[in-house]
Design a protein around this motif. Structure first.
Motif, PDB file in Angstrom:
ATOM      1  N   VAL A  22       0.999  -1.370  -0.136  1.00  8.43           N
ATOM      2  CA  VAL A  22       0.191  -0.179  -0.530  1.00  8.43           C
ATOM      3  C   VAL A  22       0.825   1.452   0.325  1.00  8.43           C
ATOM      4  N   LEU A  23       1.476   0.873   1.021  1.00  6.42           N
ATOM      5  CA  LEU A  23       2.888   2.058   0.933  1.00  6.42           C
ATOM      6  C   LEU A  23       3.377   2.336  -0.300  1.00  6.42           C
ATOM      7  N   ARG A  24       3.816   1.647  -1.537  1.00  5.09           N
ATOM      8  CA  ARG A  24       4.354   1.738  -2.467  1.00  5.09           C
ATOM      9  C   ARG A  24       3.618   1.742  -3.273  1.00  5.09           C
ATOM     10  N   HIS A  25       2.497   1.915  -3.494  1.00  5.06           N
ATOM     11  CA  HIS A  25       1.643   2.131  -4.290  1.00  5.06           C
ATOM     12  C   HIS A  25       1.329   3.703  -4.520  1.00  5.06           C
ATOM     13  N   TRP A  26       1.141   3.997  -2.613  1.00  2.00           N
ATOM     14  CA  TRP A  26       1.115   5.554  -2.498  1.00  2.00           C
ATOM     15  C   TRP A  26       2.130   6.576  -3.311  1.00  2.00           C
ATOM     16  N   GLU A  27       3.387   5.608  -3.079  1.00  2.46           N
ATOM     17  CA  GLU A  27       4.783   6.428  -3.237  1.00  2.46           C
ATOM     18  C   GLU A  27       4.635   6.422  -4.814  1.00  2.46           C
ATOM     19  N   ALA A  28       3.995   5.631  -5.500  1.00  2.00           N
ATOM     20  CA  ALA A  28       3.881   5.108  -6.875  1.00  2.00           C
ATOM     21  C   ALA A  28       3.090   6.532  -7.433  1.00  2.00           C
ATOM     22  N   MET A  29       2.244   6.664  -6.666  1.00  2.43           N
ATOM     23  CA  MET A  29       0.682   7.427  -7.185  1.00  2.43           C
ATOM     24  C   MET A  29       1.312   9.203  -6.290  1.00  2.43           C
ATOM     25  N   GLY A  30       2.419   9.388  -5.992  1.00  2.00           N
ATOM     26  CA  GLY A  30       3.040  10.695  -5.491  1.00  2.00           C
ATOM     27  C   GLY A  30       1.553  10.936  -4.523  1.00  2.00           C
ATOM     28  N   LEU A  31       1.520  10.092  -3.953  1.00  2.00           N
ATOM     29  CA  LEU A  31       1.037  10.464  -2.515  1.00  2.00           C
ATOM     30  C   LEU A  31       2.173  10.749  -0.725  1.00  2.00           C
ATOM     31  N   LEU A  32       2.643   9.970  -1.459  1.00  2.00           N
ATOM     32  CA  LEU A  32       4.012   9.744  -0.855  1.00  2.00           C
ATOM     33  C   LEU A  32       5.294   9.767  -1.054  1.00  2.00           C
ATOM     34  N   ALA A  33       6.355  10.749  -0.540  1.00  2.00           N
ATOM     35  CA  ALA A  33       7.523  11.473  -1.434  1.00  2.00           C
ATOM     36  C   ALA A  33       7.998   9.299  -1.229  1.00  2.00           C
ATOM     37  N   PRO A  34       9.025   9.570  -2.214  1.00  3.99           N
ATOM     38  CA  PRO A  34       9.602   8.154  -1.736  1.00  3.99           C
ATOM     39  C   PRO A  34      10.895   8.691  -0.620  1.00  3.99           C
ATOM     40  N   ALA A  35      10.776   7.099  -0.165  1.00  4.37           N
ATOM     41  CA  ALA A  35      11.749   7.475   1.046  1.00  4.37           C
ATOM     42  C   ALA A  35      12.940   6.873   0.946  1.00  4.37           C
ATOM     43  N   ARG A  46       9.836  10.636  10.550  1.00  6.96           N
ATOM     44  CA  ARG A  46       8.893  11.498  11.252  1.00  6.96           C
ATOM     45  C   ARG A  46       7.651  11.947   9.683  1.00  6.96           C
ATOM     46  N   ASP A  47       7.777  12.332   8.666  1.00  4.02           N
ATOM     47  CA  ASP A  47       7.449  13.292   7.918  1.00  4.02           C
ATOM     48  C   ASP A  47       6.373  12.703   7.191  1.00  4.02           C
ATOM     49  N   HIS A  48       6.732  11.460   6.434  1.00  6.27           N
ATOM     50  CA  HIS A  48       5.959   9.740   6.096  1.00  6.27           C
ATOM     51  C   HIS A  48       5.332   9.640   6.918  1.00  6.27           C
ATOM     52  N   VAL A  49       5.629  10.256   8.183  1.00  3.16           N
ATOM     53  CA  VAL A  49       4.546   9.555   9.368  1.00  3.16           C
ATOM     54  C   VAL A  49       3.354  10.202   9.912  1.00  3.16           C
TER      55      VAL A  49
END
Length: 142
Positions: A22-35, A46-49
Motif C-alpha cells: 500500500v505504501l509503495r502504491h501511494w509512493e507511485a501515485m505521488g501521495l507519499l514522497a519516496p523514502a 516522521r514526516d512520512h508518518v
C-alpha cells in the motif's frame, strides 16, 4: 520517534495496519514522497508518518486517492481551501443522509407495528428524510 530515527517500510506499514505494498502504491501515485534508501531499503521519517496519517484520515472522510493527491499537491492556500470546501460540503451532505438513516433505524428498533412501512411515525420520518424529494401518494418520487 526521534527526528533522527527512521523506520523500514514494514515497520511503517505495521504501525498503521497496512500492507507494505500500500505504501509503495501511494509512493507511485505521488501521495507519499519516496523514502530515502539506505543500503537499498526504504527508510521512512516522521514526516512520512504524518503524511500516512493524513492519507488515512482523508480516506476515512471518503476522499479518493486522486482527491487526496490533489489536496496534497495543489499550490497555494486558496486552491487547497477551495478543494477542501467542496469536500466539506459533500461530507455535510453525507452526514445529513446518515443522520436521517439513523433516525429511521432508531424508530424501527422501537416500533411495534406489524408492518413498519404503514406506521405513521415511520412514514413521517421517512418522508422528511428523502431530502428534496417527496413521496407522492402513488409511491412515486416527485
Amino acid at each position: 520517534m526521534k527526528s533522527s530515527d527512521s523506520m523500514r517500510i514494514g515497520e511503517l506499514a505495521e504501525r498503521f495496519g497496512l500492507a507494505p505494498h500500500v505504501l509503495r502504491h501511494w509512493e507511485a501515485m505521488g501521495l507519499l514522497a519516496p523514502a530515502e534508501r539506505v543500503n537499498g531499503r526504504r527508510r521512512y521519517t516522521r514526516d512520512h508518518v504524518i503524511r500516512v496519517m493524513t492519507i488515512i484520515r482523508a480516506k476515512a472522510a471518503g476522499m479518493s486517492l486522486e482527491q487526496i493527491r490533489e489536496v496534497l499537491t495543489v499550490s497555494g492556500q486558496a486552491g487547497r481551501q477551495a478543494l477542501l470546501r467542496r469536500h466539506h460540503e459533500e461530507l455535510e451532505r453525507r452526514l445529513h443522509e446518515i443522520s436521517a438513516s439513523k433516525a429511521l433505524i432508531e424508530h424501527l428498533m422501537q416500533c411495534t407495528a406489524d408492518d413498519f412501512t404503514q406506521c405513521p411515525d415511520y412514514r413521517r420520518i421517512a418522508e422528511t428524510a428523502t431530502g428534496p424529494y417527496r413521496v407522492h401518494q402513488d409511491g412515486c418520487m416527485i
